[in-house]
Design a protein around this motif. Structure first.
Motif, mmCIF file in Angstrom:
data_model
loop_
_atom_site.group_PDB
_atom_site.id
_atom_site.type_symbol
_atom_site.label_atom_id
_atom_site.label_comp_id
_atom_site.label_asym_id
_atom_site.label_seq_id
_atom_site.Cartn_x
_atom_site.Cartn_y
_atom_site.Cartn_z
ATOM 1 N N LEU A 292 0.849 -1.187 0.000
ATOM 2 C CA LEU A 292 0.000 0.000 0.000
ATOM 3 C C LEU A 292 0.887 1.239 0.000
ATOM 4 O O LEU A 292 1.796 1.353 0.827
ATOM 5 C CB LEU A 292 -0.908 -0.006 1.225
ATOM 6 N N VAL A 293 0.622 2.150 -0.908
ATOM 7 C CA VAL A 293 1.421 3.372 -0.998
ATOM 8 C C VAL A 293 0.499 4.536 -1.324
ATOM 9 O O VAL A 293 -0.538 4.354 -1.972
ATOM 10 C CB VAL A 293 2.522 3.214 -2.079
ATOM 11 N N GLN A 294 0.870 5.720 -0.877
ATOM 12 C CA GLN A 294 0.078 6.905 -1.165
ATOM 13 C C GLN A 294 0.354 7.405 -2.577
ATOM 14 O O GLN A 294 1.432 7.152 -3.134
ATOM 15 C CB GLN A 294 0.403 8.009 -0.162
ATOM 16 N N PRO A 295 -0.585 8.119 -3.148
ATOM 17 C CA PRO A 295 -0.342 8.709 -4.478
ATOM 18 C C PRO A 295 0.927 9.553 -4.465
ATOM 19 O O PRO A 295 1.185 10.302 -3.521
ATOM 20 C CB PRO A 295 -1.580 9.566 -4.704
ATOM 21 N N GLY B 214 3.838 8.198 -4.386
ATOM 22 C CA GLY B 214 4.876 7.370 -3.789
ATOM 23 C C GLY B 214 5.519 6.419 -4.776
ATOM 24 O O GLY B 214 5.201 6.425 -5.978
ATOM 25 N N LYS C 119 -0.058 6.391 -9.083
ATOM 26 C CA LYS C 119 -1.389 6.987 -9.130
ATOM 27 C C LYS C 119 -2.423 5.944 -8.709
ATOM 28 O O LYS C 119 -2.172 4.742 -8.832
ATOM 29 C CB LYS C 119 -1.694 7.454 -10.552
ATOM 30 N N PRO C 120 -3.576 6.377 -8.248
ATOM 31 C CA PRO C 120 -4.617 5.403 -7.860
ATOM 32 C C PRO C 120 -4.953 4.425 -8.989
ATOM 33 O O PRO C 120 -5.241 3.252 -8.716
ATOM 34 C CB PRO C 120 -5.806 6.296 -7.510
ATOM 35 N N THR D 25 -3.367 0.910 -9.244
ATOM 36 C CA THR D 25 -3.761 -0.168 -8.342
ATOM 37 C C THR D 25 -4.147 -1.410 -9.131
ATOM 38 O O THR D 25 -4.998 -1.358 -10.021
ATOM 39 C CB THR D 25 -4.943 0.277 -7.469
ATOM 40 N N THR E 155 -1.457 -1.344 -4.176
ATOM 41 C CA THR E 155 -2.607 -0.482 -3.910
ATOM 42 C C THR E 155 -2.118 0.935 -3.689
ATOM 43 O O THR E 155 -1.275 1.178 -2.820
ATOM 44 C CB THR E 155 -3.384 -0.966 -2.684
ATOM 45 N N VAL E 156 -2.639 1.849 -4.477
ATOM 46 C CA VAL E 156 -2.265 3.260 -4.369
ATOM 47 C C VAL E 156 -3.489 4.013 -3.864
ATOM 48 O O VAL E 156 -4.485 4.161 -4.576
ATOM 49 C CB VAL E 156 -1.802 3.831 -5.714
ATOM 50 N N SER E 157 -3.392 4.479 -2.635
ATOM 51 C CA SER E 157 -4.540 5.126 -2.015
ATOM 52 C C SER E 157 -4.084 6.022 -0.878
ATOM 53 O O SER E 157 -3.087 5.739 -0.207
ATOM 54 C CB SER E 157 -5.512 4.074 -1.481
ATOM 55 N N SER E 158 -4.816 7.099 -0.681
ATOM 56 C CA SER E 158 -4.512 7.983 0.439
ATOM 57 C C SER E 158 -5.356 7.613 1.653
ATOM 58 O O SER E 158 -5.231 8.235 2.705
ATOM 59 C CB SER E 158 -4.764 9.441 0.039
#
Length: 128
Positions: free
Chosen positions: A11-14, A16, A87-88, A91, A125-128
């Protein structure tokens, strides 16, 4: 028979970064073309990047060009996919794959058709 195992997802933030690895066992993969694909829920598996057997030609999907970098360490029988500015929409489950027969041209490497060995996949998974 060569086998593949992906790792490095998470899991990483946008914005990242993540670095995926693909370890091959059973046989050396130095003579094989290698590719990365991804599959989001409800969607078809799509091409991300590929490294031709020759080691000279690299191809990327338009959606990741400039953000992702494919590489391989033949001495370690390992491939990598460095993913930056995620980017999201990135994912998906990411898969590495090899072409153990033939030397497909770049356009063919963008399809799943020539790949005959696949890993089990790793979730990104790219999500804040």
């Amino acid at each position: 028979q060569v086998q593949l195992a992906e790792s490095g997802g998470g899991l990483v933030q946008p914005g990242g970064s993540l670095r995926l690895s693909c370890a091959a066992s059973g046989r050396t993969f130095i003579n094989y073309s290698m590719g990365w694909f991804r599959q989001a829920p409800g969607k078809e598996r799509e091409f991300v990047a590929a490294f031709a057997r020759s080691g000279i030609r690299i191809v990327y999907a338009d959606s990741v060009r400039g953000r992702f970098t494919i590489s391989r360490e033949n001495a370690k029988n390992t491939g990598h996919l460095q993913m930056n500015n995620l980017k999201p929409e990135d994912t998906a489950v990411y898969y590495c794959a090899l072409v153990t027969a033939g030397n497909p041209i770049a356009s063919t490497l963008r399809t799943t058709a020539p790949y005959d060995v696949w890993g089990q996949g790793t979730q990104v998974t790219v999500s804040s």
